[in-house]
Design an enzyme around this catalytic site. Structure first.
Site, PDB file in Angstrom:
ATOM      1  N   CYS A 294       6.578 -12.585  12.446  1.00  0.00           N
ATOM      2  CA  CYS A 294       7.284 -11.737  13.428  1.00  0.00           C
ATOM      3  C   CYS A 294       8.668 -11.351  12.908  1.00  0.00           C
ATOM      4  O   CYS A 294       9.208 -10.327  13.292  1.00  0.00           O
ATOM      5  CB  CYS A 294       7.401 -12.468  14.749  1.00  0.00           C
ATOM      6  SG  CYS A 294       8.120 -14.102  14.565  1.00  0.00           S
ATOM      7  N   GLU A 468      13.837 -20.434  21.458  1.00  0.00           N
ATOM      8  CA  GLU A 468      13.209 -21.695  21.081  1.00  0.00           C
ATOM      9  C   GLU A 468      14.045 -22.353  19.993  1.00  0.00           C
ATOM     10  O   GLU A 468      14.708 -21.661  19.217  1.00  0.00           O
ATOM     11  CB  GLU A 468      11.793 -21.444  20.555  1.00  0.00           C
ATOM     12  CG  GLU A 468      10.843 -21.003  21.652  1.00  0.00           C
ATOM     13  CD  GLU A 468       9.379 -21.039  21.233  1.00  0.00           C
ATOM     14  OE1 GLU A 468       9.077 -20.642  20.093  1.00  0.00           O
ATOM     15  OE2 GLU A 468       8.549 -21.459  22.060  1.00  0.00           O
TER      16      GLU A 468
HETATM   17  P1  NAP Z   1      -1.875 -12.149  20.401  1.00  0.00           P
HETATM   18  O1  NAP Z   1      -3.086 -11.357  20.220  1.00  0.00           O
HETATM   19  O2  NAP Z   1      -0.910 -11.752  21.458  1.00  0.00           O
HETATM   20  O3  NAP Z   1      -2.373 -13.656  20.653  1.00  0.00           O
HETATM   21  C1  NAP Z   1      -1.477 -14.724  20.824  1.00  0.00           C
HETATM   22  C2  NAP Z   1      -2.118 -15.795  21.678  1.00  0.00           C
HETATM   23  O4  NAP Z   1      -2.382 -15.263  22.965  1.00  0.00           O
HETATM   24  C3  NAP Z   1      -3.447 -16.302  21.140  1.00  0.00           C
HETATM   25  O5  NAP Z   1      -3.551 -17.673  21.414  1.00  0.00           O
HETATM   26  C4  NAP Z   1      -4.456 -15.501  21.963  1.00  0.00           C
HETATM   27  O6  NAP Z   1      -5.691 -16.135  22.108  1.00  0.00           O
HETATM   28  C5  NAP Z   1      -3.746 -15.470  23.293  1.00  0.00           C
HETATM   29  N1  NAP Z   1      -4.194 -14.398  24.177  1.00  0.00           N
HETATM   30  C6  NAP Z   1      -4.728 -13.192  23.833  1.00  0.00           C
HETATM   31  N2  NAP Z   1      -5.012 -12.484  24.965  1.00  0.00           N
HETATM   32  C7  NAP Z   1      -4.641 -13.252  26.007  1.00  0.00           C
HETATM   33  C8  NAP Z   1      -4.677 -13.089  27.416  1.00  0.00           C
HETATM   34  N3  NAP Z   1      -5.141 -11.971  27.987  1.00  0.00           N
HETATM   35  N4  NAP Z   1      -4.226 -14.085  28.199  1.00  0.00           N
HETATM   36  C9  NAP Z   1      -3.749 -15.216  27.650  1.00  0.00           C
HETATM   37  N5  NAP Z   1      -3.677 -15.445  26.329  1.00  0.00           N
HETATM   38  C10 NAP Z   1      -4.118 -14.471  25.508  1.00  0.00           C
HETATM   39  O7  NAP Z   1      -1.002 -12.251  19.070  1.00  0.00           O
HETATM   40  P2  NAP Z   1      -1.483 -12.640  17.609  1.00  0.00           P
HETATM   41  O8  NAP Z   1      -2.184 -11.487  17.010  1.00  0.00           O
HETATM   42  O9  NAP Z   1      -2.179 -13.964  17.627  1.00  0.00           O
HETATM   43  O10 NAP Z   1      -0.087 -12.881  16.876  1.00  0.00           O
HETATM   44  C11 NAP Z   1       0.645 -11.890  16.291  1.00  0.00           C
HETATM   45  C12 NAP Z   1       1.786 -11.467  17.195  1.00  0.00           C
HETATM   46  O11 NAP Z   1       2.601 -12.587  17.505  1.00  0.00           O
HETATM   47  C13 NAP Z   1       2.710 -10.480  16.516  1.00  0.00           C
HETATM   48  O12 NAP Z   1       3.069  -9.473  17.428  1.00  0.00           O
HETATM   49  C14 NAP Z   1       3.931 -11.327  16.151  1.00  0.00           C
HETATM   50  O13 NAP Z   1       5.125 -10.614  16.004  1.00  0.00           O
HETATM   51  C15 NAP Z   1       3.971 -12.279  17.297  1.00  0.00           C
HETATM   52  N6  NAP Z   1       4.733 -13.477  16.942  1.00  0.00           N
HETATM   53  C16 NAP Z   1       5.960 -13.645  17.497  1.00  0.00           C
HETATM   54  C17 NAP Z   1       6.717 -14.740  17.148  1.00  0.00           C
HETATM   55  C18 NAP Z   1       8.078 -14.957  17.744  1.00  0.00           C
HETATM   56  O14 NAP Z   1       8.576 -16.055  17.646  1.00  0.00           O
HETATM   57  N7  NAP Z   1       8.691 -13.953  18.345  1.00  0.00           N
HETATM   58  C19 NAP Z   1       6.224 -15.680  16.240  1.00  0.00           C
HETATM   59  C20 NAP Z   1       4.955 -15.476  15.692  1.00  0.00           C
HETATM   60  C21 NAP Z   1       4.206 -14.365  16.060  1.00  0.00           C
HETATM   61  P3  NAP Z   1      -6.963 -15.688  21.200  1.00  0.00           P
HETATM   62  O15 NAP Z   1      -6.589 -16.011  19.812  1.00  0.00           O
HETATM   63  O16 NAP Z   1      -8.053 -16.521  21.729  1.00  0.00           O
HETATM   64  O17 NAP Z   1      -7.131 -14.206  21.411  1.00  0.00           O
END
Ligand code: NAP
Length: 487
Positions: A294, A468
Site C-alpha cells: 500500500c 496502527e
Molecule cells: P481486499 O480485497 O479489500 O481484501 C482485504 C480483506 O477483506 C480480505 O481478508 C478479504 O477477504 C476481505 N473482504 C473482501 N470483501 C469483503 C467484504 N465484503 N466484507 C468483509 N471482508 C471482505 O484487499 P486485498 O486485495 O486483499 O489487499 C490489497 C489492498 O489492501 C490494497 O488496496 C492495499 O493498498 C490495501 N492495503 C492497505 C494497507 C494499509 O495499511 N493502508 C496495508 C496493506 C494493504 P477475502 O480474501 O476472503 O476476499
C-alpha cells in the site's frame, strides 16, 4: 512442542491447513484452495467458515473476554513477548510459508517476519504503559480522571500482501489493550495466519483470546459478526472499496472502526537530490514485495534537470532484477498474487502506452506458468493516464517530469488517496516545506522505507481512518472513561 510434518517442517502448508481455530480448537475443513502464485498449483485447502462458525468465534471471544481483561498487563505483556520470540525462532519457516502462498521473494518474506514479530515486542512493552490522565478542571470545580479500558471483542480483517505483519499489527495492540479477537485473514494467504495462531497457543495465549477463521463469503460472515452487539471494534486493512462497504455495515451497530486502506504514493525527486540515494530509495519504495504494498511508490515525479539520469538509472536497476519463484533464494521479484492482478497491471500499462508513454524496460506480462509481470519503467507518461490514479500493485514505475515545486505538490495531491509520499532533496528546508503541502499520512524524507512498529502508520483522505503501531496504536483498541471526581 510444536508438531512438525513432511520435509518442510513448520513451513509445510499441510500443517497449517487443519481448519478453523476457534477457542483453541482446530476444526477440520478442506474447502478453500490456497495456490502457489509462482506455478498456479494448489498448496493446500483450508476450511470455509459459515455464519454459525463466526458466531461461535464471537462466543469464544466473549467467554474469554472478562478473564483476559482482568489479566495483569505484565502477564499479557509476557505472553506477547513469548510470541515474539517464537516468531523469531521460526522466522525461516514462516518466511518460507509466506513466500509459498504469497509469492514474495524470500528476502522480502524474511523482512516481513522480522517486522511482524516486532509488533508483538513493541506491544509487549506498551501493554504495561497504558496512559491515564488526572487534572483539575479550569474552573476548579472538580478533578478529571481519565482511564482507558479495553474496547471489547475486536474483528480483525487482513489482506494477502503482508500475511504476517498486517495480522500482528492488529493482534499485538488488541491483546496488549486487553481485548479478545477474531482474525479473518485473506483467502489467498491463510496459512501464515494459522501458523502464527499455533505459535500464539505455544506462547500461552488463553483459549478464546485469539480466534482465526477463513471463509469464502467474507461479506455475510463479517456482517453477522458486526451485527452481534458483543463485537465493539472492527480493524480492517484492505482496499478502499471494501473498507467503505464495511464502514456502512459497522454503522448499523455503531462499531468503532480503524481503516487502513489503499494508497497511490507519489515519489518526488528534486534536481538537488543525491541521485544514487534517490535510486536506492526508489527501488525499495517500488520493489519491496514486487510493488504489492500500500506504501509502494505509484507515481515518480522527477524534476526536469535530473529526470533523464533518474530514468536511465532506474531502468538499469529494474532491468537487472531476477524474476522468479519467491522460494528461489536468487529471486528479487516474485510473481503477482493472481492472474487477475497481472491483467489489471497489463491494462494500466497498455493504457499508458497507448497514451504516448514509452517502456524503457518491461511493458508486457511474462509468458508461461505462474502470475508474473516483469519489472517495468515507463517514461513520458501523461499525468492524466489511468495509471496515475489507480493502485498499480505491481513492479511498474511510471515516471512523470515536472518543472516547479508548486507543480510537484499539485500533481502529488491529485489523487483520492493519501497514505504515503516520498521526497528526495538535499535541501531539508525544501523537503519539509513540500512535505507540509502534501496530503499524506506518512512521508519518507530521503528514505524509501517508512514502516516501523514504533511509528504511527495510516493515511488521510480515502486511505483510511486511525493509526496502527506507535504509541497511539493501542488506543485504537481502548475507550476513554472519564470520572468527574469531587475531591
Ligand atoms: P481486499 O480485497 O479489500 O481484501 C482485504 C480483506 O477483506 C480480505 O481478508 C478479504 O477477504 C476481505 N473482504 C473482501 N470483501 C469483503 C467484504 N465484503 N466484507 C468483509 N471482508 C471482505 O484487499 P486485498 O486485495 O486483499 O489487499 C490489497 C489492498 O489492501 C490494497 O488496496 C492495499 O493498498 C490495501 N492495503 C492497505 C494497507 C494499509 O495499511 N493502508 C496495508 C496493506 C494493504 P477475502 O480474501 O476472503 O476476499
Amino acid at each position: 512442542m510444536l508438531q512438525t510434518l513432511g520435509t518442510r517442517g513448520f513451513a509445510d502448508p499441510a500443517l497449517h491447513a487443519e481448519g478453523l481455530y476457534i477457542n483453541c480448537q482446530w476444526e477440520k475443513g478442506q474447502d478453500i484452495p490456497v495456490v502457489d502464485p509462482s506455478t498456479g498449483e494448489v498448496l493446500a485447502h483450508v476450511a470455509d467458515a459459515g455464519i454459525d462458525d463466526a458466531l461461535r468465534a464471537v462466543d469464544a471471544a466473549h467467554a474469554a473476554a472478562a478473564g483476559w481483561r482482568a489479566t495483569p498487563s505484565r502477564q499479557r505483556s509476557e505472553i506477547l513477548r513469548r510470541w515474539f520470540h517464537l516468531m523469531t525462532e521460526h522466522a525461516d519457516d514462516l518466511a518460507m510459508l509466506i513466500s509459498l502462498e504469497n509469492g514474495k521473494a524470500l528476502s522480502d518474506a524474511r523482512g516481513e517476519v522480522g517486522y511482524a514479530a516486532e509488533f508483538f515486542r513493541w506491544y509487549a512493552e506498551e501493554a504495561t504503559r497504558i496512559p491515564g490522565e488526572y487534572r483539575p478542571t479550569p474552573s476548579g470545580s472538580h478533578k478529571i480522571l481519565v482511564d482507558h479500558e479495553p474496547i471489547g471483542i475486536s474483528v480483525l480483517i487482513t489482506p494477502w500482501n503482508f500475511p504476517a505483519a498486517m495480522a500482528t499489527r492488529k493482534i499485538g495492540p488488541a491483546l496488549a489493550a486487553g481485548c479478545t479477537v477474531i482474525l479473518k485473514p485473506a483467502s489467498e494467504t491463510p496459512l501464515t495466519a494459522y501458523a502464527m495462531a499455533r505459535l500464539g497457543e505455544e506462547a500461552g495465549v488463553p483459549a478464546g483470546v485469539v480466534n482465526v477463521l477463513t471463509t469464502r463469503n467474507p461479506g455475510p460472515v463479517v456482517s453477522a459478526m458486526l451485527a452481534d452487539p458483543r463485537v465493539r471494534k472492527l480493524s480492517f486493512t484492505g482496499s478502499t472499496g471494501v473498507g467503505r462497504a464495511l464502514l456502512a455495515e459497522a454503522a448499523k451497530t455503531v462499531v468503532s472502526c480503524s481503516m487502513e486502506l489503499g494508497g497511490n504514493a507519489p515519489f518526488l525527486v528534486f534536481d538537488d537530490a543525491d541521485l544514487d540515494a534517490a535510486l536506492d530509495g526508489a527501488m525499495i519504495a517500488k520493489m519491496r514485495n514486487a510493488g504489492e504494498a500500500c506504501t509502494a511508490a505509484n507515481r515518480f515525479y522527477v524534476q526536469a534537470g535530473i529526470h533523464d539520469a533518474f530514468v536511465d538509472g532506474l531502468t538499469k536497476r529494474m532491468a537487472s532484477l531476477k524474476v522468479g519463484a519467491g522460494t528461489d533464494v536468487a529471486t528479487q521479484c516474485g510473481p503477482m498474487i493472481t492472474q487477475k492482478a497481472v491483467q489489471k497491471i497489463d491494462q494500466l500499462v497498455s493504457n499508458a502506452l497507448q497514451r504516448g508513454a514509452r517502456a524503457t524496460t518491461g511493458g508486457k506480462p511474462r509468458e508461461g506458468s505462474g502470475y508474473f509481470y516483469p519489472p517495468t519503467v515507463l517514461e513520458n507518461v501523461p499525468t492524466d493516464a489511468d495509471i496515475a490514479f489507480e493502485e498499480i500493485f505491481g513492479p511498474v514505475a511510471p515516471v512523470y517530469k515536472f518543472e516547479t515545486e508548486e507543480e510537484a505538490i499539485r500533481l502529488a495531491n491529485d489523487t483520492e488517496y493519501g497514505l504515503a509520499a516520498y521526497i528526495y532533496s538535499r535541501d531539508l528546508k525544501r523537503a519539509m516545506r513540500v512535505g507540509k503541502g502534501l496530503e499524506s499520512g506518512m512521508l519518507g524524507i530521503n528514505r524509501g522505507l517508512m514502516s516501523d512498529p514504533a511509528a504511527p502508520f495510516g493515511g488521510v483522505k480515502q486511505s483510511g481512518l486511525g493509526r496502527e503501531g506507535g504509541v497511539t496504536g493501542i488506543l485504537e483498541f481502548m475507550e476513554a472513561k472519564y470520572y468527574a471526581v469531587d475531591i
